[in-house]
Design an enzyme around this catalytic site. Structure first.
Site, PDB file in Angstrom:
ATOM      1  N   LYS A 167       0.808  -1.217   0.000  1.00 21.06           N
ATOM      2  CA  LYS A 167       0.000   0.000   0.000  1.00 21.06           C
ATOM      3  C   LYS A 167       0.842   1.268   0.000  1.00 21.06           C
ATOM      4  O   LYS A 167       0.395   2.332  -0.394  1.00 21.06           O
ATOM      5  CB  LYS A 167      -0.939   0.018   1.217  1.00 21.06           C
ATOM      6  CG  LYS A 167      -0.200   0.034   2.548  1.00 21.06           C
ATOM      7  CD  LYS A 167      -1.153   0.078   3.728  1.00 21.06           C
ATOM      8  CE  LYS A 167      -1.776  -1.258   4.041  1.00 21.06           C
ATOM      9  NZ  LYS A 167      -0.817  -2.303   4.504  1.00 21.06           N
ATOM     10  N   HIS A 169       0.599  -3.170  15.020  1.00 21.42           N
ATOM     11  CA  HIS A 169       1.211  -2.052  14.289  1.00 21.42           C
ATOM     12  C   HIS A 169       1.294  -0.887  15.264  1.00 21.42           C
ATOM     13  O   HIS A 169       0.272  -0.426  15.764  1.00 21.42           O
ATOM     14  CB  HIS A 169       0.371  -1.691  13.063  1.00 21.42           C
ATOM     15  CG  HIS A 169       1.115  -0.838  12.066  1.00 21.42           C
ATOM     16  ND1 HIS A 169       1.734   0.339  12.413  1.00 21.42           N
ATOM     17  CD2 HIS A 169       1.347  -1.015  10.738  1.00 21.42           C
ATOM     18  CE1 HIS A 169       2.314   0.855  11.337  1.00 21.42           C
ATOM     19  NE2 HIS A 169       2.095   0.054  10.309  1.00 21.42           N
ATOM     20  N   SER A 195       2.310   4.477  12.094  1.00 25.34           N
ATOM     21  CA  SER A 195       3.315   4.821  11.096  1.00 25.34           C
ATOM     22  C   SER A 195       4.103   6.048  11.549  1.00 25.34           C
ATOM     23  O   SER A 195       3.544   6.977  12.114  1.00 25.34           O
ATOM     24  CB  SER A 195       2.613   5.093   9.765  1.00 25.34           C
ATOM     25  OG  SER A 195       3.520   4.987   8.717  1.00 25.34           O
ATOM     26  N   GLU A 202       6.105  -5.764   8.657  1.00 20.34           N
ATOM     27  CA  GLU A 202       5.427  -5.215   7.482  1.00 20.34           C
ATOM     28  C   GLU A 202       5.913  -3.793   7.189  1.00 20.34           C
ATOM     29  O   GLU A 202       5.129  -2.841   7.212  1.00 20.34           O
ATOM     30  CB  GLU A 202       3.911  -5.194   7.720  1.00 20.34           C
ATOM     31  CG  GLU A 202       3.295  -6.553   7.982  1.00 20.34           C
ATOM     32  CD  GLU A 202       1.875  -6.445   8.552  1.00 20.34           C
ATOM     33  OE1 GLU A 202       1.338  -5.323   8.675  1.00 20.34           O
ATOM     34  OE2 GLU A 202       1.312  -7.493   8.890  1.00 20.34           O
TER      35      GLU A 202
HETATM   36  N1  PLP Z   1       0.944  -2.927   7.791  1.00 13.37           N
HETATM   37  C1  PLP Z   1      -0.297  -2.431   7.894  1.00 13.37           C
HETATM   38  C2  PLP Z   1      -1.415  -3.357   8.262  1.00 13.37           C
HETATM   39  C3  PLP Z   1      -0.548  -1.065   7.671  1.00 13.37           C
HETATM   40  O1  PLP Z   1      -1.793  -0.587   7.782  1.00 13.37           O
HETATM   41  C4  PLP Z   1       0.546  -0.229   7.309  1.00 13.37           C
HETATM   42  C5  PLP Z   1       0.340   1.193   7.064  1.00 13.37           C
HETATM   43  O2  PLP Z   1      -0.736   1.733   7.127  1.00 13.37           O
HETATM   44  C6  PLP Z   1       1.817  -0.812   7.167  1.00 13.37           C
HETATM   45  C7  PLP Z   1       1.986  -2.154   7.452  1.00 13.37           C
HETATM   46  C8  PLP Z   1       3.027   0.001   6.783  1.00 13.37           C
HETATM   47  O3  PLP Z   1       3.377   0.892   7.770  1.00 13.37           O
HETATM   48  P1  PLP Z   1       4.677   1.804   7.637  1.00 13.37           P
HETATM   49  O4  PLP Z   1       4.634   2.444   6.305  1.00 13.37           O
HETATM   50  O5  PLP Z   1       4.583   2.758   8.746  1.00 13.37           O
HETATM   51  O6  PLP Z   1       5.862   0.904   7.792  1.00 13.37           O
END
Ligand code: PLP
Length: 457
Positions: free
Chosen positions: A69, A197, A200, A274
């Site tokens: 994403k 999580h 972010s 992640e």
């Molecule tokens: N995993 C999940 C379920 C998320 O919703 C997000 C970001 O919204 C991420 C991973 C990635 O987070 P980051 O970009 O802070 O590493």
């Protein structure tokens, strides 16, 4: 798995000694000559390779499942797939994108705790087993749509130390976890682990320690209920910017200690993460063009009203050809843009003026910088914005009819060669060799030369 063929993925291979910034400068000059000054991104794939090597060095026990994403550009995904990273997908189309690169389903976690039923069925048909949940309703949906899931309970954790908080929306409250695990058991579902999580843009590595400790409690609960708990997913939240403090290494140290304390190696628990922003934020620079300006004079700020030679203070508003509804969407959620610089051939000298920068739509929400100080720019001048790889182009809309900025993907010959032939210490590259993958042919002469040189030695 599809190899990282520069032609197939439209990657410009640059001679060693030439940088992504040089590429960008050249591109700006070309656009100036052609009189077509559309905004564009330059993605430096070497920077992503460096990040991956840093990850492997600092967190060797934690397998990265890149959060698609964050930036779903195909060359970036292909690079990461070739480096052996795995993937966190949030939807059917992200899963499709990753499978289309020839990545096997065991390298995907469907990490959206609230999934559409048809997407769960798609995941089932295509062999994706790992998926997260945080509610009874999700368990019911999974039991209806998937017969072979390996479920990961996403728990809510303290995200107050992060600039983008996620836990008001997702993550089971700790007091609800027992009930959820019991429900999973009633439905004969297989729960294999816990995820979280911390939010972010986390500013405090201790947030990971707290969350890992909470995960241990839920792990024990699962084990008591008879589940074979063998997966810990420590989510995203790691810094991606070059200047962010604390540095990634400080996060890694805290995580390593916490894993040793709560999930020591000999427990056999597999640890995954992640990361999104970590991998891509610093890789991209956006070049935007000034498409218009408006000068506001503010005589009230005149310091010497009796002087004939009145020099009124000027505030200059600039309009640029990208905005909040395009690549700058990220600034709705993040702090201000810290990485803005002027691009000009001649050295800018003389006065600087208080300036305001607007995006190109007719919407007044489309304000990129409320106040900054810049030398005077003219229509046609360029501004560069660094650190624009995370949650930028992927969120862009076509609001007001503007198309999203193109991205140019750039990699040095040496890095491309390393990725294709295997970087020492990166296992899955060796896997791809085991699988008998055909190596790509180079048409770019420079890269071919590099390959020949290496073979001669
Ligand atoms: N995993 C999940 C379920 C998320 O919703 C997000 C970001 O919204 C991420 C991973 C990635 O987070 P980051 O970009 O802070 O590493």
């Amino acid at each position: 798995m599809t190899s990282l063929c520069p032609e197939e993925f439209n990657i410009s291979i640059i001679e060693d000694g030439f940088s992504a910034r040089d590429f960008m400068n050249q591109r700006i000059e070309e656009l100036d000559k052609a009189g077509n000054r559309d905004a564009f991104h330059t993605a430096d794939l070497d920077n992503i390779l460096e990040k991956h090597l840093r990850w492997v060095e600092n967190l060797p026990r934690v397998v990265p499942f890149y959060a698609v994403k964050c930036n779903n550009s195909r060359p970036i995904l292909a690079l990461l797939a070739n480096l052996g990273a795995c993937f966190d997908c949030a939807s059917q189309s992200e899963i499709q994108q990753i499978l289309s690169l020839g990545v096997t389903p065991d390298r995907i976690i469907y990490a959206n705790p609230c999934k559409q039923e048809s997407h769960i069925k798609y995941a089932c048909i295509h062999g994706i087993q790992m998926m997260t949940f945080d509610s009874e309703d999700e368990l019911d949906k999974i039991s209806r749509c998937h017969d072979n899931g390996k479920l990961v309970l996403r728990i809510g954790v303290d995200d107050s130390r992060s600039f983008l908080r996620l836990n008001s929306k997702f993550g089971a409250r700790l007091q609800d976890c027992c009930r959820l695990l019991e429900r999973a058991r009633e439905l004969c579902l297989e729960v294999v682990g816990v995820s979280f999580h911390v939010g972010s843009g986390c500013r405090d590595p201790q947030a990971f320690r707290d969350a890992i400790s909470a995960s241990r409690r839920i792990f024990n609960m699962g084990i008591e209920l008879g589940f074979k708990m063998n997966l810990l997913d420590i989510g995203g939240g790691y810094p991606g910017s070059k200047t962010f403090n604390p540095k990634f290494e400080e996060f890694a140290d805290v995580i390593k200690f916490a894993l040793n304390d709560f999930f020591p190696d000999d427990t056999g628990v597999q640890v995954i993460a992640e990361p999104g922003r970590y991998y891509v934020a610093s890789a991209c620079t956006l070049a935007v063009n000034v498409i218009g300006k408006k000068v506001l004079t503010d005589k009230s700020s005149n310091k010497n009203a009796d002087d004939d030679d009145i020099r009124a203070e000027r505030i200059i508003m600039y309009y640029v050809n990208d905005g909040i509804y395009g690549s700058f969407n990220c600034i709705l959620f993040e702090y201000e843009l810290c990485f803005l610089t002027c691009w000009k051939k001649q050295v800018l000298s003389g006065h600087k003026y208080p300036s305001i920068i607007w995006g190109q739509t007719c919407d007044s929400l489309d304000n990129l910088v409320e106040h900054c100080v810049l030398p005077e720019l003219e229509t046609g001048d360029w501004l560069l914005v660094d650190e624009m790889g995370a949650y930028t182009s992927v969120v862009a809309t076509k609001f007001n009819g503007f198309k999203e900025a193109d991205t140019h993907f750039v990699m040095t010959q040496a890095s491309c060669f390393k990725v294709i032939n295997g970087v020492r210490g990166i296992g899955p590259l060796n896997q791809s060799k085991r699988a008998g993958n055909v190596r790509p042919s180079f048409n770019k002469s420079g890269a071919r030369r590099q390959q020949q040189r290496q073979q001669q030695h």
